[in-house]
Enzyme design. Structure first.
Site, PDB file in Angstrom:
ATOM      1  N   ARG A  69       0.823  -1.219   0.000  1.00  0.00           N
ATOM      2  CA  ARG A  69       0.000   0.000   0.000  1.00  0.00           C
ATOM      3  C   ARG A  69       0.856   1.268   0.000  1.00  0.00           C
ATOM      4  NH1 ARG A  69      -3.487   2.968   3.962  1.00  0.00           N
ATOM      5  NH2 ARG A  69      -5.513   3.376   2.984  1.00  0.00           N
ATOM      6  N   ILE A  95      -7.811   7.534  -0.740  1.00  0.00           N
ATOM      7  CA  ILE A  95      -7.751   6.072  -0.731  1.00  0.00           C
ATOM      8  C   ILE A  95      -8.457   5.659   0.562  1.00  0.00           C
ATOM      9  CG2 ILE A  95      -5.464   6.143   0.362  1.00  0.00           C
ATOM     10  CD1 ILE A  95      -4.681   3.647  -1.023  1.00  0.00           C
ATOM     11  N   SER A  96      -9.348   4.667   0.484  1.00  0.00           N
ATOM     12  CA  SER A  96     -10.125   4.269   1.663  1.00  0.00           C
ATOM     13  C   SER A  96      -9.253   3.571   2.696  1.00  0.00           C
ATOM     14  CB  SER A  96     -11.249   3.316   1.265  1.00  0.00           C
ATOM     15  OG  SER A  96     -11.986   3.843   0.205  1.00  0.00           O
ATOM     16  N   LYS A  97      -9.793   3.495   3.914  1.00  0.00           N
ATOM     17  CA  LYS A  97      -9.132   2.742   4.974  1.00  0.00           C
ATOM     18  C   LYS A  97      -8.970   1.291   4.549  1.00  0.00           C
ATOM     19  CE  LYS A  97     -11.538   4.552   9.019  1.00  0.00           C
ATOM     20  NZ  LYS A  97     -12.129   4.020  10.241  1.00  0.00           N
TER      21      LYS A  97
END
Ligand code: SAH
Length: 252
Positions: A69, A95-97
């Site tokens: 990531r 960007i999402s969790k």
């Protein structure tokens, strides 16, 4: 020596490590040994946390463990890449969790027609930085990912180049129309929330397929929605509340 799990200098091998420059420890950032292993260790801890939070699908956990990531976010944010937090990716998008991303992919893999192995063709609406597309490439046979902002489409292309994912197809365009050429899809996953599920998405959904998308509810809040196509019929369910960027029409 105590370890700081998210410390940038310890994430990933060169050349990415070189981008984690002198925030507070240039000497360590330059040290080439063992950095890849440390990135793996930090990611493994993230995966353990995801499992503790209730993500059970081994395919999802394996993908979250495999995809780095930190390579998808700005170098100044790399030290937060494995924390359970959403992060800016440029052009006002995020960007999402990790736990939301994992949850949504797990839901996608729960499509009524999914046999338990790899999913078939998947459409992702909202490529963003390309992180979720990389995850999807591990759990689906083909990934079509569409982005409406040219700058992010190009950034994702750059981010994904090193991963050499032959089954990821990045598209520039308005994903509200889906992508008819790749249809029908075993799964459609949206990373941006609209007022309703576009009919193009349901039209392009295969029998046994599932749509997982954030949607704005009548109370103005977003929730995750799943739409399944079973025996030619569509059924919809509303799940937990979420916070995604808005689904917008057109390109920019
Ligand atoms: N999955 C992404 C998350 C990106 S955020 C990742 O892993 O990084 C959501 C993205 O959806 C934004 O980049 C936004 O520009 C994009 N988006 C919003 N509406 C869209 C549309 N109609 N078609 C394609 N992309 C859209």
């Amino acid at each position: 020596m105590t370890r700081r799990p998210g410390f940038p200098a310890r994430l990933g091998p060169a050349p990415a490590a070189r981008r984690f420059t002198s925030v507070d420890a240039p000497a360590r950032a330059a040290a080439p040994t063992g950095v890849g292993l440390d990135s793996q260790a930090v990611r493994a801890r993230m995966v353990q946390k995801l499992a503790a939070q209730g993500v059970t699908d081994a395919r999802v956990l394996a993908a979250m463990n495999a995809v780095e990531r930190h390579r998808f976010v700005d170098s100044a944010l790399a030290n937060q890449a494995y924390e359970d937090t959403s992060l800016p990716i440029g052009l006002g998008q995020t960007i999402s969790k990790p736990n939301v991303v994992a949850r949504m992919i797990e839901l996608l893999l729960g499509a009524p027609g999914a046999a338990g192995g790899r999913l078939g063709r998947v459409l992702e609406v909202g490529t963003g930085c390309g992180y979720q597309a990389a995850l999807l490439s591990h759990v689906a046979s083909e990934v079509y990912s569409i982005e409406r902002l040219r700058g992010l489409h190009e950034r994702a292309r750059e981010n994904l180049r090193a991963f050499r994912l032959a089954n990821v197809h990045l598209l520039f365009g308005d994903g509200m129309a889906g992508f008819a050429k790749g249809a029908p899809y075993a799964g459609i996953i949206a990373a941006a929330g609209g007022e309703a599920v576009p009919t193009q998405w349901t039209d392009q959904l295969a029998e046994g397929g599932r749509i997982v998308a954030p949607m704005v509810m009548p109370n103005g809040r977003q929730a995750l929605v799943i739409v399944d196509r079973t025996a030619g019929r569509l059924s919809q369910a509303t799940l937990e509340g979420v916070h995604f960027v808005p689904l917008k029409s057109g390109t920019a």
